[in-house]
Write an enzyme that holds these catalytic residues in place. Sequence first.
Site, PDB file in Angstrom:
ATOM      1  N   HIS A 270      18.332  64.545  46.429  1.00 37.71           N
ATOM      2  CA  HIS A 270      18.579  63.726  47.621  1.00 37.71           C
ATOM      3  C   HIS A 270      18.931  64.562  48.852  1.00 37.71           C
ATOM      4  O   HIS A 270      19.091  64.016  49.940  1.00 37.71           O
ATOM      5  CB  HIS A 270      19.713  62.733  47.337  1.00 37.71           C
ATOM      6  CG  HIS A 270      19.293  61.556  46.506  1.00 37.71           C
ATOM      7  ND1 HIS A 270      18.518  61.674  45.381  1.00 37.71           N
ATOM      8  CD2 HIS A 270      19.544  60.221  46.643  1.00 37.71           C
ATOM      9  CE1 HIS A 270      18.313  60.483  44.851  1.00 37.71           C
ATOM     10  NE2 HIS A 270      18.922  59.585  45.597  1.00 37.71           N
TER      11      HIS A 270
ATOM     12  N   PHE B 252      26.849  49.273  50.519  1.00 37.34           N
ATOM     13  CA  PHE B 252      26.324  50.489  51.148  1.00 37.34           C
ATOM     14  C   PHE B 252      25.424  50.187  52.336  1.00 37.34           C
ATOM     15  O   PHE B 252      25.071  51.086  53.090  1.00 37.34           O
ATOM     16  CB  PHE B 252      25.506  51.295  50.122  1.00 37.34           C
ATOM     17  CG  PHE B 252      24.480  50.447  49.413  1.00 37.34           C
ATOM     18  CD1 PHE B 252      23.347  50.000  50.056  1.00 37.34           C
ATOM     19  CD2 PHE B 252      24.672  50.070  48.092  1.00 37.34           C
ATOM     20  CE1 PHE B 252      22.415  49.206  49.411  1.00 37.34           C
ATOM     21  CE2 PHE B 252      23.749  49.280  47.434  1.00 37.34           C
ATOM     22  CZ  PHE B 252      22.617  48.841  48.105  1.00 37.34           C
TER      23      PHE B 252
ATOM     24  N   TYR C 115      26.949  43.914  94.673  1.00 35.64           N
ATOM     25  CA  TYR C 115      27.390  43.638  93.301  1.00 35.64           C
ATOM     26  C   TYR C 115      28.044  44.840  92.633  1.00 35.64           C
ATOM     27  O   TYR C 115      28.967  44.690  91.829  1.00 35.64           O
ATOM     28  CB  TYR C 115      26.203  43.195  92.445  1.00 35.64           C
ATOM     29  CG  TYR C 115      25.679  41.814  92.743  1.00 35.64           C
ATOM     30  CD1 TYR C 115      26.196  41.028  93.760  1.00 35.64           C
ATOM     31  CD2 TYR C 115      24.623  41.291  91.992  1.00 35.64           C
ATOM     32  CE1 TYR C 115      25.697  39.766  94.032  1.00 35.64           C
ATOM     33  CE2 TYR C 115      24.117  40.029  92.248  1.00 35.64           C
ATOM     34  CZ  TYR C 115      24.644  39.274  93.273  1.00 35.64           C
ATOM     35  OH  TYR C 115      24.139  38.030  93.535  1.00 35.64           O
TER      36      TYR C 115
ATOM     37  N   TYR D 228      24.345  50.261  36.229  1.00 32.46           N
ATOM     38  CA  TYR D 228      23.540  50.973  37.213  1.00 32.46           C
ATOM     39  C   TYR D 228      24.229  52.255  37.667  1.00 32.46           C
ATOM     40  O   TYR D 228      25.412  52.277  37.993  1.00 32.46           O
ATOM     41  CB  TYR D 228      23.273  50.090  38.449  1.00 32.46           C
ATOM     42  CG  TYR D 228      22.609  50.858  39.579  1.00 32.46           C
ATOM     43  CD1 TYR D 228      21.270  51.223  39.486  1.00 32.46           C
ATOM     44  CD2 TYR D 228      23.336  51.262  40.695  1.00 32.46           C
ATOM     45  CE1 TYR D 228      20.663  51.956  40.484  1.00 32.46           C
ATOM     46  CE2 TYR D 228      22.738  51.997  41.705  1.00 32.46           C
ATOM     47  CZ  TYR D 228      21.393  52.338  41.594  1.00 32.46           C
ATOM     48  OH  TYR D 228      20.798  53.071  42.589  1.00 32.46           O
TER      49      TYR D 228
ATOM     50  N   ARG E 217      31.553  44.523  94.096  1.00 34.80           N
ATOM     51  CA  ARG E 217      32.188  43.211  93.974  1.00 34.80           C
ATOM     52  C   ARG E 217      32.274  42.748  92.522  1.00 34.80           C
ATOM     53  O   ARG E 217      33.239  42.089  92.120  1.00 34.80           O
ATOM     54  CB  ARG E 217      31.401  42.183  94.802  1.00 34.80           C
ATOM     55  CG  ARG E 217      32.085  40.847  94.887  1.00 34.80           C
ATOM     56  CD  ARG E 217      31.356  39.777  95.702  1.00 34.80           C
ATOM     57  NE  ARG E 217      30.083  40.131  96.234  1.00 34.80           N
ATOM     58  CZ  ARG E 217      29.025  39.299  96.244  1.00 34.80           C
ATOM     59  NH1 ARG E 217      29.106  38.101  95.714  1.00 34.80           N
ATOM     60  NH2 ARG E 217      27.881  39.672  96.784  1.00 34.80           N
TER      61      ARG E 217
ATOM     62  N   ASN F  98      26.852  57.424  48.049  1.00 32.32           N
ATOM     63  CA  ASN F  98      26.388  56.054  48.252  1.00 32.32           C
ATOM     64  C   ASN F  98      27.347  55.310  49.192  1.00 32.32           C
ATOM     65  O   ASN F  98      28.159  54.502  48.765  1.00 32.32           O
ATOM     66  CB  ASN F  98      26.309  55.364  46.884  1.00 32.32           C
ATOM     67  CG  ASN F  98      25.469  54.102  46.894  1.00 32.32           C
ATOM     68  OD1 ASN F  98      25.671  53.215  46.077  1.00 32.32           O
ATOM     69  ND2 ASN F  98      24.512  54.000  47.798  1.00 32.32           N
TER      70      ASN F  98
ATOM     71  N   GLU G 299      14.241  48.954  47.727  1.00 25.64           N
ATOM     72  CA  GLU G 299      15.128  48.928  48.897  1.00 25.64           C
ATOM     73  C   GLU G 299      14.273  48.505  50.093  1.00 25.64           C
ATOM     74  O   GLU G 299      13.809  49.328  50.884  1.00 25.64           O
ATOM     75  CB  GLU G 299      15.773  50.310  49.065  1.00 25.64           C
ATOM     76  CG  GLU G 299      16.643  50.647  47.851  1.00 25.64           C
ATOM     77  CD  GLU G 299      16.951  52.127  47.696  1.00 25.64           C
ATOM     78  OE1 GLU G 299      16.615  52.907  48.607  1.00 25.64           O
ATOM     79  OE2 GLU G 299      17.530  52.494  46.660  1.00 25.64           O
TER      80      GLU G 299
END
Length: 507
Positions: free
Chosen positions: A84, A327, A279, A54, A282, A196, A412
Amino acid sequence: MNKVIIDGNKLTLEEFISVVRKNYKVELSNEAVEKVEKSRSIVEKFVDEEKVVYGITTGFGKFSDVLISKDETKELQRNLIISHSCGVGEPLDEEIVRGIMLLRANALAKGYSGIRLSTLNTLIDMLNKNVHPVIPEKGSLGASGDLAPLAHMVLVMIGEGEAYFGGERMPGKKAMELADIPMVELTSKEGLALINGTQVMTSIGALAVYDSINLAKMADVSSALTSEALNGIVTAYDEKVHQVRPHSGQINTARNLLKLLDGSNMTTVQGELRVQDAYSLRCLPQIHGASKDAIEYVKEKVNIEINSATDNPLIFNEEEAISGGNFHGQPMALSFDFLGIALAELANVSERRIERLVNPALSGLPAFLVEKGGLNSGFMIVQYAAAALVSENKVLAHPASVDSIPSSANQEDHVSMGTIAARKARAILDNARKVLAMELLASCQAIDLRGNKGLGKGSSIAYNIVRDHTEKIEDDIIMYKEINKCEELIKSNVILEEIEKQIGSLY
């Protein structure tokens, strides 16, 4: 010369900060060089044998079943980067970009990515010579890594895209030429090895968690001043109370408060003025402590991630390439969502303390911390602004990691949105810092109005530094300038460093 040697295994958060903020130089260890070259030789063997692996001899994502010939490997890698490069939005800050480059180099130095040593050295040269790619802040799903933003980083390596160099934004090719860095022609596996991974979300988040550690300490400082302004009860911080519920953050916060307030003539004990505080005073150890424990958890996860191999496939010495999912940003996505929530809570309770300071029914002080009220509004709108910021934080604190939109034709089919989580945590951090700045300013004003009878060993240091930069407000002035001064004191760590110098480390 200040430098950090990377081998993919031992980078610390402090070294990370030294490189991204102090411009320390980066070098590969000898061991890393050997591992990178060994890994590369395995990739080249796969290509020569035309083995189906791959991303080396196949396409990407849904195209993983499309075989690529040996002659097309360079074109495949170049196409990967240019296609990309889909990031949008404003460029990431320089320190984030430096962090991205360092973390990607450190991941590649582990020797499981199959990149050429010369290509890795190009990335390190860019970092050392301050060639900073223009990387848009938006466009990553946080699974398959930070593909889009990392592609913008690689564009500059191949003489494309844009970069900052010498304070000027310019074409990437020009920046590389001016810095005298040879550009790269990517070959098999290299484009994939460079983009990646989870380095964008991790760089943003690592910076945020580092700053969060200091901000949590400053929350103790500002709340100590508020406690003095309101004659708070220190009995609630007694160590015995916290040892029977021994969360470390809680115990450490109580210790910090007692250390900061040691010797104060402004605080009280149980039953002296009242039996117990609200609060927001405290329960300071419990509230701040829980956020500190969350921050510590995130720091632990960041320390793992900055020394991890996060690409796919991974190349092992047994001449094996394994397609996995390192990834995927889920470990970081959940962590940075948690960080955002922890920081939002520091701001939430700070705003409640500001309200106690400005509300005469709760403080016993002049309304809105100004003596001629009506003619003057004093700190009225300071509390408004703090309320606006904490409300915005509540929107931002919605977890990004619970969302997923499938991509790459459903190959994906679950993504982390971790980069969104990191960016949100950073935005919450910025808002929280501003709220604490408002509390710092308001608490010092309240102390002046109450009459400073003597502050604690640590809180007095903070008060004096604030008063070195601001004055007691008698009549209305332009308030944002005063808030900004206090924010800068927090951001620069001037107060924290002086306190720790004089009374010892806070937790």
